[in-house]
Design an enzyme around this catalytic site. Structure first.
Site, mmCIF file in Angstrom:
data_model
loop_
_atom_site.group_PDB
_atom_site.id
_atom_site.type_symbol
_atom_site.label_atom_id
_atom_site.label_comp_id
_atom_site.label_asym_id
_atom_site.label_seq_id
_atom_site.Cartn_x
_atom_site.Cartn_y
_atom_site.Cartn_z
ATOM 1 N N HIS A 203 0.809 -1.228 0.000
ATOM 2 C CA HIS A 203 0.000 0.000 0.000
ATOM 3 C C HIS A 203 0.836 1.268 0.000
ATOM 4 C CE1 HIS A 203 1.132 0.166 4.222
ATOM 5 N NE2 HIS A 203 0.720 1.420 4.230
HETATM 6 C C1 UD1 Z 1 -1.881 6.244 5.162
HETATM 7 C C2 UD1 Z 1 -0.540 6.782 5.705
HETATM 8 C C3 UD1 Z 1 0.500 5.677 5.668
HETATM 9 C C4 UD1 Z 1 -0.012 4.435 6.389
HETATM 10 C C5 UD1 Z 1 -1.337 4.021 5.814
HETATM 11 C C6 UD1 Z 1 -1.879 2.858 6.612
HETATM 12 C C7 UD1 Z 1 -0.118 9.175 5.275
HETATM 13 C C8 UD1 Z 1 0.661 10.141 4.478
HETATM 14 N N1 UD1 Z 1 -0.037 7.879 4.891
HETATM 15 O O1 UD1 Z 1 -1.691 5.923 3.801
HETATM 16 O O2 UD1 Z 1 1.660 6.111 6.328
HETATM 17 O O3 UD1 Z 1 0.915 3.389 6.206
HETATM 18 O O4 UD1 Z 1 -2.278 5.114 5.900
HETATM 19 O O5 UD1 Z 1 -2.795 2.128 5.893
HETATM 20 O O6 UD1 Z 1 -0.772 9.555 6.218
HETATM 21 N N2 UD1 Z 1 -9.066 5.194 1.052
HETATM 22 C C9 UD1 Z 1 -10.303 4.623 0.944
HETATM 23 N N3 UD1 Z 1 -10.877 4.126 2.064
HETATM 24 C C10 UD1 Z 1 -10.267 4.202 3.289
HETATM 25 C C11 UD1 Z 1 -9.003 4.766 3.368
HETATM 26 C C12 UD1 Z 1 -8.412 5.264 2.250
HETATM 27 O O7 UD1 Z 1 -10.878 4.563 -0.141
HETATM 28 O O8 UD1 Z 1 -10.860 3.763 4.283
HETATM 29 C C13 UD1 Z 1 -8.434 5.784 -0.129
HETATM 30 C C14 UD1 Z 1 -8.367 7.310 0.004
HETATM 31 O O9 UD1 Z 1 -9.523 7.914 -0.456
HETATM 32 C C15 UD1 Z 1 -7.164 7.651 -0.847
HETATM 33 C C16 UD1 Z 1 -6.288 6.423 -0.702
HETATM 34 O O10 UD1 Z 1 -7.095 5.369 -0.232
HETATM 35 O O11 UD1 Z 1 -7.520 7.806 -2.176
HETATM 36 C C17 UD1 Z 1 -5.138 6.673 0.228
HETATM 37 O O12 UD1 Z 1 -5.561 7.069 1.515
HETATM 38 P P1 UD1 Z 1 -4.646 8.029 2.438
HETATM 39 O O13 UD1 Z 1 -5.268 8.152 3.776
HETATM 40 O O14 UD1 Z 1 -4.337 9.270 1.692
HETATM 41 O O15 UD1 Z 1 -3.279 7.280 2.558
HETATM 42 P P2 UD1 Z 1 -2.887 5.772 2.787
HETATM 43 O O16 UD1 Z 1 -2.288 5.231 1.548
HETATM 44 O O17 UD1 Z 1 -4.022 5.027 3.396
HETATM 45 N N1 UDP Z 2 -3.953 -4.885 8.875
HETATM 46 C C1 UDP Z 2 -5.250 -5.348 9.138
HETATM 47 N N2 UDP Z 2 -6.013 -5.748 8.072
HETATM 48 C C2 UDP Z 2 -5.568 -5.723 6.796
HETATM 49 C C3 UDP Z 2 -4.246 -5.263 6.554
HETATM 50 C C4 UDP Z 2 -3.478 -4.822 7.622
HETATM 51 O O1 UDP Z 2 -5.665 -5.386 10.286
HETATM 52 O O2 UDP Z 2 -6.309 -6.094 5.892
HETATM 53 C C5 UDP Z 2 -3.140 -4.435 10.011
HETATM 54 C C6 UDP Z 2 -1.735 -4.996 10.066
HETATM 55 O O3 UDP Z 2 -1.734 -6.259 10.661
HETATM 56 C C7 UDP Z 2 -1.014 -3.954 10.889
HETATM 57 C C8 UDP Z 2 -1.704 -2.676 10.506
HETATM 58 O O4 UDP Z 2 -2.924 -3.049 9.881
HETATM 59 O O5 UDP Z 2 -1.207 -4.135 12.263
HETATM 60 C C9 UDP Z 2 -0.771 -1.933 9.620
HETATM 61 O O6 UDP Z 2 -1.432 -1.154 8.776
HETATM 62 P P1 UDP Z 2 -0.849 -0.723 7.378
HETATM 63 O O7 UDP Z 2 -0.073 -1.817 6.770
HETATM 64 O O8 UDP Z 2 -2.017 -0.189 6.661
HETATM 65 O O9 UDP Z 2 0.088 0.523 7.783
HETATM 66 P P2 UDP Z 2 1.599 0.726 8.200
HETATM 67 O O10 UDP Z 2 1.910 -0.147 9.356
HETATM 68 O O11 UDP Z 2 2.443 0.443 7.007
HETATM 69 O O12 UDP Z 2 1.653 2.184 8.531
#
Ligand code: UD1
Ligand code: UDP
Length: 354
Positions: A203
């Site tokens: 991701h």
């Molecule tokens: C964010 C964090 C990243 C973290 C990740 C965990 C920042 C800069 N990045 O990245 O460090 O590892 O969360 O998962 O804060 N979206 C949905 N539904 C959701 C969530 C997101 O559709 O429930 C979509 C958003 O609309 C957007 C994209 O996913 O288009 C990315 O979401 P965003 O919160 O910007 O960043 P992440 O990639 O989730």
């Molecule tokens: N995770 C979860 N369900 C999923 C994918 C990830 O519960 O489908 C959990 C994962 O085990 C970890 C946390 O989400 O504890 C990490 O989230 P993510 O990988 O989105 O973010 P990061 O740690 O890279 O910031």
């Protein structure tokens, strides 16, 4: 002592669950939870609150799906209003997301003390939004709760001995969550999953937003899938970008799952391929080999212990490395991330400094 906690993204819910449980046991400590809304799909947000019994947020700002500036700015604006109303003693933030930075900045400018959990981590890659968020949050925090000695060392090199802030190694709060919630893990998810699978997540913006990297990763996962089934709970960011670029895959895609299901998926996997920060450590907690789809990591102890290896998605042949090393014998005996009582220590330190 009144603590205002800012959470907004999946890994923060998992970390906050353990601390909120600890706070609920303490007399004289009140927690006000603010959910920024950064993650909002039911399986990216609500499921964690229900399964992990995180108290319902007092505020939900519903700020998401924006560029970095707009997201961070709007969060700051709303968090500032809440801080003025709630007047907490502490603002507490986790990790390195936009929600983390927005909370810390809003509080600091109102002279409210900031506690940062998961401080001191560095990838030394300033192109990662997370690296910018964590450096800036660390710099304005009053307590930097570091998960590892490496994090302490990073801060010392940046001159934190000369900065008025408490820097403490309290272990990794994700280990608390893995121990407590890991014991409750939900096996139902396994009924639809082939045996002997490799669990994967992708991701990170640096992988999904670079079309060559995205293609390399999914081409490699397709090759690995011919030897061992590859199972991937698909993050919405990755889903969107696969669609935009017309990248197709044969691997076993599932919807994002709750934490209890995720722990089951890790425990029953053959190995883990990921670019997630949290999952690199969880693979270690549950004694699974990790392959990290990045050319650097904040969790360098895992590389030193030989339990995880970095794979450069542009230069390395991902499938060859995974298939070559998958049956390596590894030593998971080192207690790298503390003893699972990080939450208790966080409260003690905050009460001492308050
Ligand atoms: C964010 C964090 C990243 C973290 C990740 C965990 C920042 C800069 N990045 O990245 O460090 O590892 O969360 O998962 O804060 N979206 C949905 N539904 C959701 C969530 C997101 O559709 O429930 C979509 C958003 O609309 C957007 C994209 O996913 O288009 C990315 O979401 P965003 O919160 O910007 O960043 P992440 O990639 O989730
Ligand atoms: N995770 C979860 N369900 C999923 C994918 C990830 O519960 O489908 C959990 C994962 O085990 C970890 C946390 O989400 O504890 C990490 O989230 P993510 O990988 O989105 O973010 P990061 O740690 O890279 O910031």
């Amino acid at each position: 002592m009144k603590i205002l906690t800012i959470i907004g993204a999946r890994p923060q819910f998992i970390k906050a669950a353990s601390l909120s449980r600890e706070i609920a046991k303490q007399e004289g400590v009140e927690e006000v939870i603010v959910h920024t809304g950064q993650h909002f799909d039911a399986n990216m947000s609500e499921v964690f609150f229900t399964q992990m019994q995180i108290p319902k947020p007092h505020y939900n700002l519903a700020i998401n799906s924006l560029g970095h500036g707009a997201m961070t700015g709007r969060m700051m604006e709303e968090i500032e209003k809440i801080l003025l109303t709630e007047k907490p003693d502490w603002l507490l933030v986790y990790g390195d997301t936009n929600s983390t930075l927005a909370g810390a900045l809003a509080a600091k400018k109102l002279h409210i003390k900031v506690a940062h959990v998961e401080a001191g981590l560095r990838s030394f890659n300033m192109k990662m939004p997370e690296e910018v968020n964590r450096i800036l949050t660390d710099r304005i925090s009053d307590i930097l709760f570091c998960p590892t000695q490496q994090a302490i060392d990073n801060l010392e090199k940046e001159g934190y001995k000369n900065i008025e802030a408490a820097v403490v190694n309290i272990g990794d709060i994700m280990y608390d969550s893995a121990l407590f919630y890991g014991a409750l893990s939900a096996n139902t998810v396994l009924t639809t999953i082939p045996e002997n699978y490799i669990l994967t997540t992708v991701h990170r913006a640096e992988n999904t937003d670079d079309i060559q990297k995205l293609k390399n990763i999914f081409t490699a996962l397709d090759s690995i899938h011919k030897e061992f089934p590859v199972v991937l709970p698909l993050h919405p960011r990755t889903k969107k970008l696969l669609e935009v670029h017309g990248v197709s895959t044969q691997i076993h895609l599932i919807e994002p799952v709750g934490y209890l299901e995720m722990v089951s998926l890790i425990k029953n996997s053959k190995a883990v391929i990921t670019d997630s920060g949290g999952l690199q450590k969880e693979a270690y907690f549950f004694k699974k080999q990790g392959f990290t789809l990045r050319d650097q990591t904040e969790w360098v102890e895992l590389i030193a212990a030989g339990c995880n290896q970095l794979i450069d998605v542009l230069k390395d042949d991902i499938a060859t490395i995974v298939l070559r090393d998958i049956d390596k014998k590894l030593d998971f005996s080192k207690e790298i991330y503390g003893d699972g009582n990080t939450s208790g220590r966080i409260i003690e330190v905050m009460q001492d400094i308050d």
